[in-house]
Design an enzyme around this catalytic site. Sequence first.
Site, PDB file in Angstrom:
ATOM      1  N   HIS A   1     -13.997  -0.106  10.534  1.00  0.00           N
ATOM      2  CA  HIS A   1     -14.143  -1.094   9.458  1.00  0.00           C
ATOM      3  C   HIS A   1     -12.853  -1.903   9.267  1.00  0.00           C
ATOM      4  O   HIS A   1     -12.856  -3.114   9.190  1.00  0.00           O
ATOM      5  CB  HIS A   1     -14.523  -0.367   8.166  1.00  0.00           C
ATOM      6  N   ARG A   2     -11.717  -1.158   9.231  1.00  0.00           N
ATOM      7  CA  ARG A   2     -10.431  -1.831   8.992  1.00  0.00           C
ATOM      8  C   ARG A   2     -10.041  -2.703  10.178  1.00  0.00           C
ATOM      9  O   ARG A   2      -9.441  -3.758  10.011  1.00  0.00           O
ATOM     10  CB  ARG A   2      -9.347  -0.773   8.703  1.00  0.00           C
TER      11      ARG A   2
ATOM     12  N   ASN B   1      -0.500   3.933   1.465  1.00  0.00           N
ATOM     13  CA  ASN B   1      -1.184   4.696   2.506  1.00  0.00           C
ATOM     14  C   ASN B   1      -0.570   4.386   3.879  1.00  0.00           C
ATOM     15  O   ASN B   1      -0.780   3.310   4.443  1.00  0.00           O
ATOM     16  CB  ASN B   1      -2.683   4.328   2.469  1.00  0.00           C
TER      17      ASN B   1
ATOM     18  N   GLY C   1      -1.242   5.712   6.753  1.00  0.00           N
ATOM     19  CA  GLY C   1      -2.253   5.642   7.817  1.00  0.00           C
ATOM     20  C   GLY C   1      -2.777   4.226   7.973  1.00  0.00           C
ATOM     21  O   GLY C   1      -2.953   3.723   9.096  1.00  0.00           O
ATOM     22  N   LYS C   2      -3.016   3.552   6.851  1.00  0.00           N
ATOM     23  CA  LYS C   2      -3.497   2.163   6.901  1.00  0.00           C
ATOM     24  C   LYS C   2      -2.452   1.257   7.562  1.00  0.00           C
ATOM     25  O   LYS C   2      -2.785   0.370   8.339  1.00  0.00           O
ATOM     26  CB  LYS C   2      -3.779   1.638   5.485  1.00  0.00           C
TER      27      LYS C   2
ATOM     28  N   PHE D   1      -6.705   9.913   8.582  1.00  0.00           N
ATOM     29  CA  PHE D   1      -6.465  10.286   7.184  1.00  0.00           C
ATOM     30  C   PHE D   1      -7.800  10.304   6.454  1.00  0.00           C
ATOM     31  O   PHE D   1      -8.846   9.929   7.015  1.00  0.00           O
ATOM     32  CB  PHE D   1      -5.487   9.299   6.526  1.00  0.00           C
ATOM     33  N   GLY D   2      -7.763  10.717   5.197  1.00  0.00           N
ATOM     34  CA  GLY D   2      -8.945  10.662   4.335  1.00  0.00           C
ATOM     35  C   GLY D   2     -10.165  11.340   4.940  1.00  0.00           C
ATOM     36  O   GLY D   2     -10.091  12.488   5.411  1.00  0.00           O
TER      37      GLY D   2
ATOM     38  N   ASP E   1      -8.656  -2.626   0.354  1.00  0.00           N
ATOM     39  CA  ASP E   1      -9.397  -1.555  -0.297  1.00  0.00           C
ATOM     40  C   ASP E   1     -10.559  -1.177   0.597  1.00  0.00           C
ATOM     41  O   ASP E   1     -11.179  -2.037   1.228  1.00  0.00           O
ATOM     42  CB  ASP E   1      -9.899  -1.985  -1.684  1.00  0.00           C
TER      43      ASP E   1
ATOM     44  N   THR F   1       0.852  -1.195   0.000  1.00  0.00           N
ATOM     45  CA  THR F   1       0.000   0.000   0.000  1.00  0.00           C
ATOM     46  C   THR F   1       0.879   1.233   0.000  1.00  0.00           C
ATOM     47  O   THR F   1       2.032   1.170   0.428  1.00  0.00           O
ATOM     48  CB  THR F   1      -0.929   0.044   1.236  1.00  0.00           C
TER      49      THR F   1
HETATM   50  P1  IMP Z   1      -8.239   2.969  -1.142  1.00  0.00           P
HETATM   51  O1  IMP Z   1      -8.660   1.893  -0.189  1.00  0.00           O
HETATM   52  O2  IMP Z   1      -6.777   3.149  -1.204  1.00  0.00           O
HETATM   53  O3  IMP Z   1      -8.905   2.831  -2.467  1.00  0.00           O
HETATM   54  O4  IMP Z   1      -8.730   4.339  -0.541  1.00  0.00           O
HETATM   55  C1  IMP Z   1     -10.029   4.516  -0.134  1.00  0.00           C
HETATM   56  C2  IMP Z   1     -10.299   5.959   0.208  1.00  0.00           C
HETATM   57  O5  IMP Z   1     -11.401   5.914   1.123  1.00  0.00           O
HETATM   58  C3  IMP Z   1      -9.171   6.671   0.930  1.00  0.00           C
HETATM   59  O6  IMP Z   1      -8.438   7.486   0.080  1.00  0.00           O
HETATM   60  C4  IMP Z   1      -9.900   7.518   1.946  1.00  0.00           C
HETATM   61  O7  IMP Z   1     -10.229   8.738   1.363  1.00  0.00           O
HETATM   62  C5  IMP Z   1     -11.165   6.731   2.209  1.00  0.00           C
HETATM   63  N1  IMP Z   1     -10.992   5.890   3.406  1.00  0.00           N
HETATM   64  C6  IMP Z   1     -10.866   4.544   3.472  1.00  0.00           C
HETATM   65  N2  IMP Z   1     -10.699   4.135   4.731  1.00  0.00           N
HETATM   66  C7  IMP Z   1     -10.704   5.261   5.464  1.00  0.00           C
HETATM   67  C8  IMP Z   1     -10.538   5.493   6.846  1.00  0.00           C
HETATM   68  O8  IMP Z   1     -10.323   4.591   7.678  1.00  0.00           O
HETATM   69  N3  IMP Z   1     -10.613   6.775   7.217  1.00  0.00           N
HETATM   70  C9  IMP Z   1     -10.838   7.799   6.358  1.00  0.00           C
HETATM   71  N4  IMP Z   1     -10.966   7.646   5.065  1.00  0.00           N
HETATM   72  C10 IMP Z   1     -10.895   6.375   4.616  1.00  0.00           C
END
Ligand code: IMP
Length: 179
Positions: free
Chosen positions: A163-164, A10, A12-13, A137-138, A66, A8
């Site tokens: 969720h995660r 990201n 934050g993840k 994040f996000g 995802d 990844t």
């Molecule tokens: P992807 O999983 O990399 O496609 O990203 C999903 C998008 O959903 C991210 O860029 C965030 O904007 C949003 N997102 C997914 N999970 C979270 C979270 O735990 N917090 C905040 N935004 C999230």
Amino acid sequence: MNQIAFITQNHGKVEELRAKAKPFGVNIKHCDAAYPELQVDTLEEVVRNALAFCRSRFPSPFIVEDSGLFVEELHGFPGPYSAYIYKTIGIEGVLKLARTGTAARFESVIGCCSHGAKLFKGSVEGVITQPRGHGGFGFDPIFEYENQTFGEMTVEEKNTLSHRSKSAASFLAWASTVL
Ligand code: IMP
């Protein structure tokens, strides 16, 4: 300690997964690499395609994840398109489309490549609110769960209910017996 790569870009993840994985005795190794993210209607499809792409390029075992924000009054939008929507119209754009107080949920799908492919899912229900908090994040600052936004929570607090954290808990329960 068992180790697994998390592919990844990201950070934050990765921080969330690492904290969640520690008590399971699983070490998450960050693999900072990109893969093509299909613009399709389900997170599962995105994850299956990511696993297929990464399988021939990275050594097993590894995981991808995802996730997305599904706003009820927008019929689940942006959902699997969340990353694109975040990059283009951002939090302000979503707040123009969705009223404060509207129901929303985050969903997460973790895909693991080890002994074949396996998917693990998690979700959390909340409401869209005006931005509060600088953590995470996000869309964290506009997602409220029981009067607190994800942006106001520490990683540890978010990891008890997000969720995660749920998709990770089922992945880790499986991984700690198999890896
Ligand atoms: P992807 O999983 O990399 O496609 O990203 C999903 C998008 O959903 C991210 O860029 C965030 O904007 C949003 N997102 C997914 N999970 C979270 C979270 O735990 N917090 C905040 N935004 C999230």
